[in-house]
Motif scaffolding. Structure first.
Motif, short mmCIF file in Angstrom:
data_model
loop_
_atom_site.label_atom_id
_atom_site.label_comp_id
_atom_site.label_asym_id
_atom_site.label_seq_id
_atom_site.Cartn_x
_atom_site.Cartn_y
_atom_site.Cartn_z
N ALA A 196 0.87 -1.18 0.00
CA ALA A 196 0.00 0.00 0.00
C ALA A 196 0.91 1.22 0.00
CB ALA A 196 -0.91 0.02 1.22
N GLU A 197 0.64 2.13 -0.90
CA GLU A 197 1.44 3.35 -1.05
C GLU A 197 2.93 3.02 -1.24
OE1 GLU A 197 0.32 5.44 2.54
OE2 GLU A 197 -1.24 6.53 1.46
N GLY A 198 3.17 1.93 -1.97
CA GLY A 198 4.54 1.57 -2.32
C GLY A 198 5.32 0.86 -1.23
N LYS A 199 4.66 0.57 -0.10
CA LYS A 199 5.35 -0.10 1.01
C LYS A 199 4.64 -1.40 1.37
CE LYS A 199 6.90 4.26 3.11
NZ LYS A 199 6.86 5.10 4.34
N VAL A 200 5.41 -2.36 1.89
CA VAL A 200 4.83 -3.62 2.35
C VAL A 200 4.08 -3.35 3.66
CG1 VAL A 200 5.27 -5.96 3.15
CG2 VAL A 200 6.63 -5.01 1.28
N VAL A 201 2.77 -3.62 3.64
CA VAL A 201 1.96 -3.40 4.85
C VAL A 201 1.61 -4.72 5.53
CG1 VAL A 201 1.01 -1.21 4.10
CG2 VAL A 201 -0.16 -3.34 3.46
N PHE A 202 1.76 -5.84 4.79
CA PHE A 202 1.51 -7.14 5.41
C PHE A 202 2.24 -8.23 4.64
CE2 PHE A 202 -0.76 -10.94 6.72
CZ PHE A 202 -1.00 -10.70 8.07
N ASP A 203 2.93 -9.09 5.37
CA ASP A 203 3.59 -10.25 4.79
C ASP A 203 2.78 -11.49 5.18
OD1 ASP A 203 5.17 -12.41 4.09
OD2 ASP A 203 7.04 -11.40 4.60
N MET A 204 2.19 -12.14 4.17
CA MET A 204 1.29 -13.26 4.43
C MET A 204 2.00 -14.61 4.54
SD MET A 204 -1.91 -12.47 1.85
CE MET A 204 -0.90 -12.59 0.36
N THR A 205 3.31 -14.65 4.44
CA THR A 205 4.04 -15.91 4.32
C THR A 205 3.69 -16.91 5.40
OG1 THR A 205 5.88 -14.73 3.27
CG2 THR A 205 6.33 -16.95 4.11
N SER A 206 3.81 -16.52 6.68
CA SER A 206 3.56 -17.47 7.77
C SER A 206 2.09 -17.90 7.81
CB SER A 206 3.97 -16.86 9.11
OG SER A 206 3.21 -15.68 9.37
N LEU A 207 1.20 -16.96 7.54
CA LEU A 207 -0.23 -17.26 7.52
C LEU A 207 -0.57 -18.25 6.41
CD1 LEU A 207 -2.90 -16.48 8.89
CD2 LEU A 207 -3.09 -14.58 7.28
N ILE A 208 -0.02 -18.02 5.24
CA ILE A 208 -0.26 -18.91 4.11
C ILE A 208 0.34 -20.29 4.38
CG2 ILE A 208 0.41 -19.33 1.70
CD1 ILE A 208 0.08 -16.28 1.28
N ASN A 209 1.55 -20.32 4.93
CA ASN A 209 2.18 -21.61 5.23
C ASN A 209 1.31 -22.45 6.16
OD1 ASN A 209 4.55 -21.65 3.73
ND2 ASN A 209 5.65 -20.39 5.21
N LYS A 210 0.74 -21.81 7.17
CA LYS A 210 -0.09 -22.54 8.13
C LYS A 210 -1.31 -23.17 7.47
CE LYS A 210 -2.94 -20.32 10.82
NZ LYS A 210 -3.52 -19.46 11.89
#
Length: 397
Positions: free
Chosen positions: A285-299
């Motif tokens: 959002a606005e050119g910046k990472v506001v959320f990293d879904m990696t751990s959530l997706i892995n689970k």
């Protein structure tokens, strides 16, 4: 021909009405498109800033069809236009996922919209010259999950072939005000989704499956179809089966957890599906990472991969001639990294289709079978006509 005259046409097309995305091929294999399987009932009045853009991203349609009884599906936004709309959203999750594909009204809405869009694209030149009404004879190929094919094939076919279906593009750029009237025939009947994918794999890849005994799973957003083939591509109906895996519901859980951060960072499960296929786990959002879904997706994906692999193995262990097992479909692309990690410990002969073609296997296979059937039909008709001519010429006065 004047602008007011009706343009008549014929089209050959195949539609794979997946739970996450609708895939379509028309005229030949290179003519294809895809859009999210999302509908929205419009809220208020929609204003276009410019009557430009890709029509596929602005599918605003009014539908009149004997197969659609409810008024709530008469005027809908379909695909990308529906995502993020303020109206009532329909995705194939929750209660919708429990319903049979053959009986969901969303299936007919997206099928008719997809067919009308293909016809409009086929006749884009005439539309640009002012043509507003098209009547089309449609040779259609489409399929159902293996669990539905026996009980619901005839009912689904009757919905499709039972009369004239009309789709009008309301504000869609380029097609605004165009009405497409369609009558369908099903030259190859309703196919089994998984079997169609095998037909394309054998016809276009280097796998040479016809010489093998194998199993194959088509992993979708709701269903997983499992089919087994003896050498010679002989379908084993006794061991072929299907199960509901509810991948879309798992994605909806991820979406809800992400959006619980305080803003609606993900508008739909269809959007999330494409992110996973492209392995894009960070939200900007606005050119910046506001959320990293990696751990959530892995689970969530590991749990689902375990479920999918368990279904596959429980069917496979009873089929002694199947020396390898394939995964195809959009769901397989999403789950591949986690299934491969699990299989690293098992060492099973599991194969994955290429990511670029996996999602389109069923619709490609359906189109190939449809095209073959129509060519065979035309050849038979030509042979019969030639015989009749010869017979009439040999008669005596």
């Amino acid at each position: 021909m004047t602008k007011n005259e009706v343009l008549t046409t014929t089209i050959t097309l195949s539609i794979d009405n997946g739970s996450s995305h609708v895939k379509v091929i028309y005229d030949h294999l290179d003519c294809s498109f895809i859009f999210p399987n999302v509908l929205a009932q419009p809220f208020g009045e929609r204003f276009l800033l410019m009557e430009q853009g890709d029509p596929l991203d602005f599918l605003d349609v009014q539908i009149t069809s004997p197969a659609i009884e409810s008024d709530q599906y008469r005027h809908v936004y379909v695909g990308n236009l529906a995502i993020g709309d303020e109206g009532i959203l329909h995705e194939i999750v929750g209660d919708k996922a429990v319903q049979k594909k053959a009986q969901r009204p969303e299936t007919m809405v997206t099928l008719l919209t997809a067919a009308a869009y293909a016809i409009a694209k086929q006749n884009e030149g005439a539309i640009q010259k002012g043509k507003k009404r098209i009547k089309a004879a449609v040779n259609l190929g489409t399929g159902l999950p293996i669990r539905e094919i026996t009980k619901f094939r005839d009912e689904f076919a009757r919905k499709i072939t039972g009369g004239v279906h009309s789709v009008t593009f309301v504000t869609t750029p380029g097609f605004k005000g165009v009405t497409v009237e369609m009558e369908f025939t099903l030259p190859t009947d309703i196919s089994i989704d998984d079997v169609s994918g095998v037909y394309d794999l054998e016809a276009t890849s280097k796998s040479h499956l016809s010489h093998k005994g194998f199993g194959i799973a088509d992993v979708g957003g709701v269903d997983m179809d499992i089919a087994f083939f003896r050498p010679g591509l002989d379908l084993d109906q006794r061991h072929s089966t299907g199960a509901k895996i509810y991948l879309n519901d798992a994605l909806e859980s991820i979406r809800n957890e992400v959006n619980a951060q305080g803003e609606e960072l993900l508008a739909s499960t269809a959007e999330l599906t494409l992110m996973l296929i492209n392995k894009e786990y960070e939200i900007y959002a606005e050119g910046k990472v506001v959320f990293d879904m990696t751990s959530l997706i892995n689970k969530h994906m590991r749990i689902l991969a375990e479920k999918v692999l368990k279904f596959a193995r429980s069917s496979w262990k009873h089929v002694r001639y199947a020396n390898e097992f394939w995964f195809i479909g959009g769901g397989a692309v999403v789950l591949q990294p986690w299934i491969e990690k699990l299989n690293a410990e098992l060492g099973l002969p599991i194969r994955f289709d290429t990511a670029e073609t996996s999602q389109f296997r069923n619709v490609r296979g359906t189109f190939l079978m449809l095209d073959h059937a129509l060519k065979h039909e035309n050849e038979a008709a030509a042979g019969s006509a030639g015989k009749d001519t010869a017979d009439s010429g040999s008669g005596s006065d």
